[in-house]
Design a protein around this motif. Structure first.
Motif, short mmCIF file in Angstrom:
data_model
loop_
_atom_site.label_atom_id
_atom_site.label_comp_id
_atom_site.label_asym_id
_atom_site.label_seq_id
_atom_site.Cartn_x
_atom_site.Cartn_y
_atom_site.Cartn_z
N HIS A 281 14.38 -30.34 133.37
CA HIS A 281 14.78 -29.05 132.81
C HIS A 281 15.13 -28.03 133.88
N ALA A 282 15.13 -28.44 135.15
CA ALA A 282 15.68 -27.58 136.21
C ALA A 282 17.19 -27.82 136.28
N HIS A 283 17.89 -27.00 137.07
CA HIS A 283 19.34 -27.07 137.12
C HIS A 283 19.83 -27.24 138.56
N GLY A 284 21.09 -27.66 138.69
CA GLY A 284 21.68 -27.86 140.01
C GLY A 284 21.12 -29.10 140.69
N GLY A 285 21.07 -29.07 142.04
CA GLY A 285 20.58 -30.22 142.80
C GLY A 285 19.08 -30.27 142.86
N LYS A 286 18.45 -30.34 141.71
CA LYS A 286 16.99 -30.26 141.56
C LYS A 286 16.25 -31.46 142.15
N ASP A 287 16.91 -32.62 142.21
CA ASP A 287 16.28 -33.84 142.70
C ASP A 287 16.81 -34.27 144.06
N ILE A 288 17.39 -33.33 144.79
CA ILE A 288 17.94 -33.57 146.12
C ILE A 288 16.97 -33.02 147.17
N ILE A 289 16.82 -33.74 148.28
CA ILE A 289 15.95 -33.23 149.35
C ILE A 289 16.47 -31.87 149.82
N GLY A 290 15.56 -30.91 149.92
CA GLY A 290 15.96 -29.56 150.30
C GLY A 290 15.36 -29.06 151.60
N LEU A 321 12.09 -30.42 147.20
CA LEU A 321 13.26 -30.76 146.42
C LEU A 321 13.96 -29.47 146.00
N GLY A 322 15.30 -29.48 145.98
CA GLY A 322 16.03 -28.35 145.40
C GLY A 322 16.66 -27.40 146.39
N GLU A 323 16.68 -26.12 146.00
CA GLU A 323 17.40 -25.04 146.69
C GLU A 323 17.08 -24.97 148.18
N ASN A 324 18.14 -24.85 149.03
CA ASN A 324 17.90 -24.71 150.47
C ASN A 324 18.97 -23.89 151.17
N ARG A 325 19.82 -23.17 150.41
CA ARG A 325 20.92 -22.43 151.05
C ARG A 325 20.43 -21.26 151.90
N GLY A 326 19.23 -20.77 151.64
CA GLY A 326 18.70 -19.64 152.39
C GLY A 326 18.30 -19.97 153.80
N PHE A 327 18.28 -21.26 154.17
CA PHE A 327 17.89 -21.62 155.54
C PHE A 327 18.76 -22.75 156.09
N GLY A 328 20.06 -22.68 155.78
CA GLY A 328 21.01 -23.56 156.45
C GLY A 328 21.45 -24.78 155.70
N GLY A 329 20.98 -24.95 154.46
CA GLY A 329 21.37 -26.11 153.67
C GLY A 329 22.56 -25.83 152.78
N GLU A 330 22.93 -26.83 151.99
CA GLU A 330 24.09 -26.72 151.11
C GLU A 330 23.75 -27.01 149.66
N ASN A 331 22.46 -27.17 149.36
CA ASN A 331 22.06 -27.55 148.00
C ASN A 331 21.69 -26.34 147.17
N GLU A 332 22.30 -26.19 146.01
CA GLU A 332 22.04 -25.06 145.10
C GLU A 332 21.27 -25.57 143.90
N SER A 333 20.18 -24.89 143.57
CA SER A 333 19.35 -25.31 142.44
C SER A 333 18.50 -24.16 141.95
N SER A 334 18.06 -24.26 140.69
CA SER A 334 17.09 -23.29 140.16
C SER A 334 15.67 -23.63 140.61
N LEU A 335 15.51 -24.77 141.27
CA LEU A 335 14.18 -25.26 141.65
C LEU A 335 14.05 -25.36 143.16
N HIS A 336 12.87 -25.00 143.68
CA HIS A 336 12.48 -25.35 145.05
C HIS A 336 11.02 -25.76 144.96
N TRP A 337 10.74 -27.06 145.11
CA TRP A 337 9.40 -27.59 144.87
C TRP A 337 8.89 -28.25 146.14
N ASP A 338 7.88 -27.63 146.78
CA ASP A 338 7.28 -28.16 148.00
C ASP A 338 6.22 -29.20 147.66
N LEU A 339 6.29 -30.35 148.34
CA LEU A 339 5.35 -31.45 148.11
C LEU A 339 4.69 -31.81 149.44
#
Length: 361
Positions: A281-290, A321-339
């Motif tokens: 139920h997250a959006h964008g690149g939610k399952d991509i390494i961020g 997983l998810g959003e990382n554009r704020g620190f040099g990445g290219e993945n846009e997502s509604s999720l940023h999940w640290d594991l």
């Protein structure tokens, strides 16, 4: 707790608030004293503040009672705000995350979707931010730990020696900046990815001019990690994470398989359905390494379940997983999940920089 000193550190040292700026301050009413002190120190810097308060009851009722299509629509007032603020200080809004257990995941996902245009604009404008946790008795009960220990550990970690932590982090930064390929192993993990050309940052609690120029516009409190955005499509292998908490529930034994940067298979020992629903139920690149991060804070010595401190433990790493554009990445997502992952071995181009959770550089 001397919130006055903590507020002064946040405003003057971490955020470096300047005269004439407008700072958005948000957080739960359970930490109102700290929000008040932050607002006072913002004003003493001859800067303006806007306070946005939350309660657990309000957040739960909005999620349950508001039409879903409205939940998913961006807030017009907040979209206007992000065009005028120079910085934001966001303290934890949830006193007891367990209150969200009855909220359907699709409604939480809809609300996250509404925040995507604001996130995009904040990144675009390079608005400085500090995100801060806050220990509560309810969280300690949820994690099954002693509140006094949780409270004292958290605030020691917030007020640690930033300069000393920065010096330790520089050695790790140099290894990653000069490297191309990273490998992470444990007895259940073997994960590889590239960091070639990606900026590497130290979250040392201070947003300097150098940080801003390099694209690092925010930090967490407690601070204490080296982090970067891996090349998204480069990640291959398997990663095992002991646990994560979501909506007050423990998700244990997360075994994730990555192919071309994406989680293609995941099994969990406990509450696996909850993990999969959060991703679904997250959006964008939610399952991509961020993100790839390495903990540095000497005051955080054991796992509690609170990700804001667990990811800072010396001897730990974390994958997000998810959003990382704020620190040099290219993945846009509604999720940023640290594991977080404990006791890993980390190699950069075949050179070991951490072995079983101990730094070797």
């Amino acid at each position: 707790m001397d919130f006055d000193s903590i507020a002064e550190t946040i405003v003057k040292k971490c955020m470096r608030v300047r005269a004439g700026e407008t700072i958005l301050v948000s957080g739960g009413l359970f930490c109102l004293e700290l929000l008040e002190d932050i607002a006072v120190f913002v004003a003493r810097q001859r800067a303006y503040n806007l306070i946005l308060p939350y309660t657990d009851r309000m957040q739960k009722r909005i999620l349950l009672e508001v039409d879903r299509d409205f939940l998913e629509s961006p807030s017009k007032p907040l979209l206007e705000l992000v065009n005028i603020i120079d910085g934001r200080i966001a303290v934890d809004t949830m006193q007891d995350p367990r209150v969200l257990q009855s909220v359907p995941e699709e409604r939480i996902g809809a609300q996250r979707q509404a925040g995507r245009p604001m996130t995009h604009r904040l990144i675009e404008r390079k608005v400085r931010w500090t995100g801060m946790g806050f220990p509560t008795k309810e969280k300690a009960e949820m994690f099954g730990i002693d509140f006094e220990y949780f409270h004292d550990m958290f605030w020691r970690a917030v007020m640690t020696d930033y300069e000393k932590m920065h010096e330790k982090g520089k050695k790790i930064v140099d290894e990653l900046r000069n490297g191309l390929n990273v490998r992470i192993t444990t007895n259940k993990t073997d994960l590889r990815f590239s960091v070639d050309g990606r900026p590497v940052y130290i979250d040392d609690g201070i947003i300097s001019e150098e940080d801003i120029q390099s694209g690092d516009i925010g930090n967490n409190l407690p601070a204490g990690e080296v982090f970067c955005a891996p090349i998204e499509h480069s990640c291959e292998g398997r990663a095992f994470f002991e646990a994560a908490f979501y909506k007050g529930k423990k998700i244990a034994g997360i075994d994730a398989v990555f192919k071309k940067g994406k989680v293609v298979e995941v099994c969990c020992e406990e509450n696996g359905r909850l993990f999969k629903e959060a991703l679904a139920h997250a959006h964008g690149g939610k399952d991509i390494i961020g993100e790839f991060g390495i903990g540095l804070n000497p005051e955080v010595k054991k796992v509690t379940g609170y990700v804001l401190t667990d990811e800072k433990i010396i001897g730990s790493i974390h994958i997000a997983l998810g959003e990382n554009r704020g620190f040099g990445g290219e993945n846009e997502s509604s999720l940023h999940w640290d594991l977080p992952m404990m006791h890993p071995t980390v190699e950069v181009d075949g050179r070991t920089i951490m072995e079983d959770g101990r730094f070797t550089v």
